[in-house]
Design an enzyme around this catalytic site. Sequence first.
Site, PDB file in Angstrom:
ATOM      1  N   LYS A 182       6.313   5.452   5.882  1.00 45.74           N
ATOM      2  CA  LYS A 182       7.265   5.772   5.035  1.00 45.74           C
ATOM      3  C   LYS A 182       8.420   6.546   5.798  1.00 45.74           C
ATOM      4  O   LYS A 182       9.857   6.230   5.806  1.00 45.74           O
ATOM      5  CB  LYS A 182       7.128   6.347   3.845  1.00 45.74           C
ATOM      6  N   ASN A 208      10.568  -3.902  -0.800  1.00 48.96           N
ATOM      7  CA  ASN A 208       9.765  -2.683  -1.681  1.00 48.96           C
ATOM      8  C   ASN A 208       8.158  -3.006  -1.500  1.00 48.96           C
ATOM      9  O   ASN A 208       7.287  -2.015  -1.809  1.00 48.96           O
ATOM     10  CB  ASN A 208      10.038  -2.976  -3.263  1.00 48.96           C
ATOM     11  N   THR A 264       1.828   3.229 -11.674  1.00 49.71           N
ATOM     12  CA  THR A 264       1.674   1.736 -11.240  1.00 49.71           C
ATOM     13  C   THR A 264       0.326   1.192 -10.866  1.00 49.71           C
ATOM     14  O   THR A 264      -0.621   2.262 -10.921  1.00 49.71           O
ATOM     15  CB  THR A 264       2.451   1.763 -10.009  1.00 49.71           C
ATOM     16  N   TYR A 303       0.176   6.469   5.932  1.00 46.85           N
ATOM     17  CA  TYR A 303       1.221   6.350   4.912  1.00 46.85           C
ATOM     18  C   TYR A 303       2.574   7.154   5.320  1.00 46.85           C
ATOM     19  O   TYR A 303       3.704   6.594   5.072  1.00 46.85           O
ATOM     20  CB  TYR A 303       0.709   6.443   3.461  1.00 46.85           C
ATOM     21  N   ASP A 311       5.873 -12.047  -4.248  1.00 43.35           N
ATOM     22  CA  ASP A 311       4.584 -11.022  -4.076  1.00 43.35           C
ATOM     23  C   ASP A 311       3.295 -11.759  -3.388  1.00 43.35           C
ATOM     24  O   ASP A 311       3.636 -12.922  -3.419  1.00 43.35           O
ATOM     25  CB  ASP A 311       4.285 -10.555  -5.553  1.00 43.35           C
TER      26      ASP A 311
HETATM   27  P1  NAI Z   1       1.863  -1.215  -7.160  1.00 43.41           P
HETATM   28  O1  NAI Z   1       0.659  -1.552  -6.473  1.00 43.41           O
HETATM   29  O2  NAI Z   1       2.016  -1.463  -8.740  1.00 43.41           O
HETATM   30  O3  NAI Z   1       2.966  -2.729  -6.660  1.00 43.41           O
HETATM   31  C1  NAI Z   1       2.988  -3.190  -5.318  1.00 43.41           C
HETATM   32  C2  NAI Z   1       3.170  -4.441  -5.216  1.00 43.41           C
HETATM   33  O4  NAI Z   1       3.161  -4.964  -3.850  1.00 43.41           O
HETATM   34  C3  NAI Z   1       1.792  -5.398  -5.456  1.00 43.41           C
HETATM   35  O5  NAI Z   1       2.305  -6.129  -6.837  1.00 43.41           O
HETATM   36  C4  NAI Z   1       1.254  -5.815  -4.426  1.00 43.41           C
HETATM   37  O6  NAI Z   1       0.638  -6.983  -4.496  1.00 43.41           O
HETATM   38  C5  NAI Z   1       2.356  -5.919  -3.782  1.00 43.41           C
HETATM   39  N1  NAI Z   1       2.143  -6.157  -2.285  1.00 43.41           N
HETATM   40  C6  NAI Z   1       1.110  -5.365  -1.305  1.00 43.41           C
HETATM   41  N2  NAI Z   1       0.962  -5.933  -0.292  1.00 43.41           N
HETATM   42  C7  NAI Z   1       1.968  -6.871  -0.094  1.00 43.41           C
HETATM   43  C8  NAI Z   1       2.206  -7.936   1.106  1.00 43.41           C
HETATM   44  N3  NAI Z   1       1.740  -7.881   2.097  1.00 43.41           N
HETATM   45  N4  NAI Z   1       3.270  -8.662   0.901  1.00 43.41           N
HETATM   46  C9  NAI Z   1       3.711  -8.574  -0.432  1.00 43.41           C
HETATM   47  N5  NAI Z   1       3.516  -7.995  -1.675  1.00 43.41           N
HETATM   48  C10 NAI Z   1       2.421  -7.035  -1.197  1.00 43.41           C
HETATM   49  O7  NAI Z   1       2.686  -0.141  -6.488  1.00 43.41           O
HETATM   50  P2  NAI Z   1       3.787   0.397  -6.481  1.00 43.41           P
HETATM   51  O8  NAI Z   1       3.643   1.884  -6.979  1.00 43.41           O
HETATM   52  O9  NAI Z   1       4.881  -0.363  -7.727  1.00 43.41           O
HETATM   53  O10 NAI Z   1       4.688   0.448  -5.061  1.00 43.41           O
HETATM   54  C11 NAI Z   1       5.724  -0.173  -4.882  1.00 43.41           C
HETATM   55  C12 NAI Z   1       6.334   0.812  -3.755  1.00 43.41           C
HETATM   56  O11 NAI Z   1       6.701   1.909  -4.124  1.00 43.41           O
HETATM   57  C13 NAI Z   1       5.402   0.600  -2.564  1.00 43.41           C
HETATM   58  O12 NAI Z   1       6.452   0.306  -1.269  1.00 43.41           O
HETATM   59  C14 NAI Z   1       5.160   2.106  -2.430  1.00 43.41           C
HETATM   60  O13 NAI Z   1       4.562   2.648  -1.328  1.00 43.41           O
HETATM   61  C15 NAI Z   1       6.343   2.663  -2.894  1.00 43.41           C
HETATM   62  N6  NAI Z   1       5.900   4.297  -3.932  1.00 43.41           N
HETATM   63  C16 NAI Z   1       5.349   4.142  -4.706  1.00 43.41           C
HETATM   64  C17 NAI Z   1       4.722   5.393  -5.457  1.00 43.41           C
HETATM   65  C18 NAI Z   1       4.220   5.501  -6.581  1.00 43.41           C
HETATM   66  O14 NAI Z   1       3.646   6.621  -7.077  1.00 43.41           O
HETATM   67  N7  NAI Z   1       3.748   4.386  -7.490  1.00 43.41           N
HETATM   68  C19 NAI Z   1       5.460   6.675  -4.848  1.00 43.41           C
HETATM   69  C20 NAI Z   1       6.275   6.626  -3.520  1.00 43.41           C
HETATM   70  C21 NAI Z   1       6.318   5.267  -3.076  1.00 43.41           C
END
Ligand code: NAI
Length: 278
Positions: free
Chosen positions: A183, A99, A214, A179, A46
């Site tokens: 995606k 992810n 999240t 976004y 991360d």
């Molecule tokens: P989150 O914000 O809880 O976790 C995302 C993680 O990615 C964080 O720990 C952040 O520090 C890390 N991150 C951000 N930019 C980064 C980078 N440049 N390099 C490495 N790490 C980086 O969010 P969530 O929801 O767990 O997101 C995970 C995936 O799920 C994402 O791809 C998001 O687009 C996708 N997603 C989430 C949804 C939701 O409702 N939570 C719905 C649809 C997709």
Amino acid sequence: MSEPARTLAQFDIAGRSGFVTGAASGIGLAYAEVLAEAGARVTLTDIDAEGVRRETERLLAAGHDVRCNVLDVTDRAACGAAVDAHAAAFGGLDICFANAGLGEGPGWVSPTGERVPDGQVDSYDDALWDRSIAINLTGSYNTMRHAARVMKAGGKGGSIIATASNAGMILEPIVPMPYHPAKAGVLHMVRALALELAAHRIRVNAIAPGPFVTNIGDGWAKKDPAVKAAFDKTIPLGSMAETYQMKPLALYLASDASSFMTGSTLLIDGGVALGAVQ
Ligand code: NAI
């Protein structure tokens, strides 16, 4: 082996190894947890150094075989080095979750239905476009190409899973505009890589989540129960998901349980893509 035992054995990933980006929080953390809980050895990565170290320490204390790497997925060389370090530590790479992602900036419509001035395409902040494409799309490419490189060299096949979004398939006006193409691009890249890598027995699939609680979007769903309750009413299955609900699907795609699937998109969105609740 009995037929029921053979079915369950296909979910067995004990001793395999998995690499997860964006593993300090949310869905990525759930991926890392389920791999470790199922007996796999895991690298959590991360950009959030403190968070990824904290979660890795927690999993180590629980007896799991995990390590961590501070990694920004937009850094191409660092992505390659992190995947190589994983393979050196664990003797190869079997599973990769691309992810890391973010949903930064305004949608073109507010949750209460008004047009948002800063969310309109003619006044959109170019920096938000650049970051969404760089992290959500190019970051997935940077991760998956190095996973493919190491899996090909290992000669044992593998499973690559990208986290896309239901917003890669449908349009959600409250979601930041860039976004959607980022995606959608991930989904089509998954298909392209799946076809290319099938001969190497490397499967590539996508998970398309809908709303999970999240830290995405500044963790808005954790901050105000009234806002979340109002949003929950728009979801056909009645509420946003918690990240533990992602674990069975992640295990399915990571394991041989999905051995005949590649290039697929698995929607897990509470029915949101079906349309609005009437
Ligand atoms: P989150 O914000 O809880 O976790 C995302 C993680 O990615 C964080 O720990 C952040 O520090 C890390 N991150 C951000 N930019 C980064 C980078 N440049 N390099 C490495 N790490 C980086 O969010 P969530 O929801 O767990 O997101 C995970 C995936 O799920 C994402 O791809 C998001 O687009 C996708 N997603 C989430 C949804 C939701 O409702 N939570 C719905 C649809 C997709």
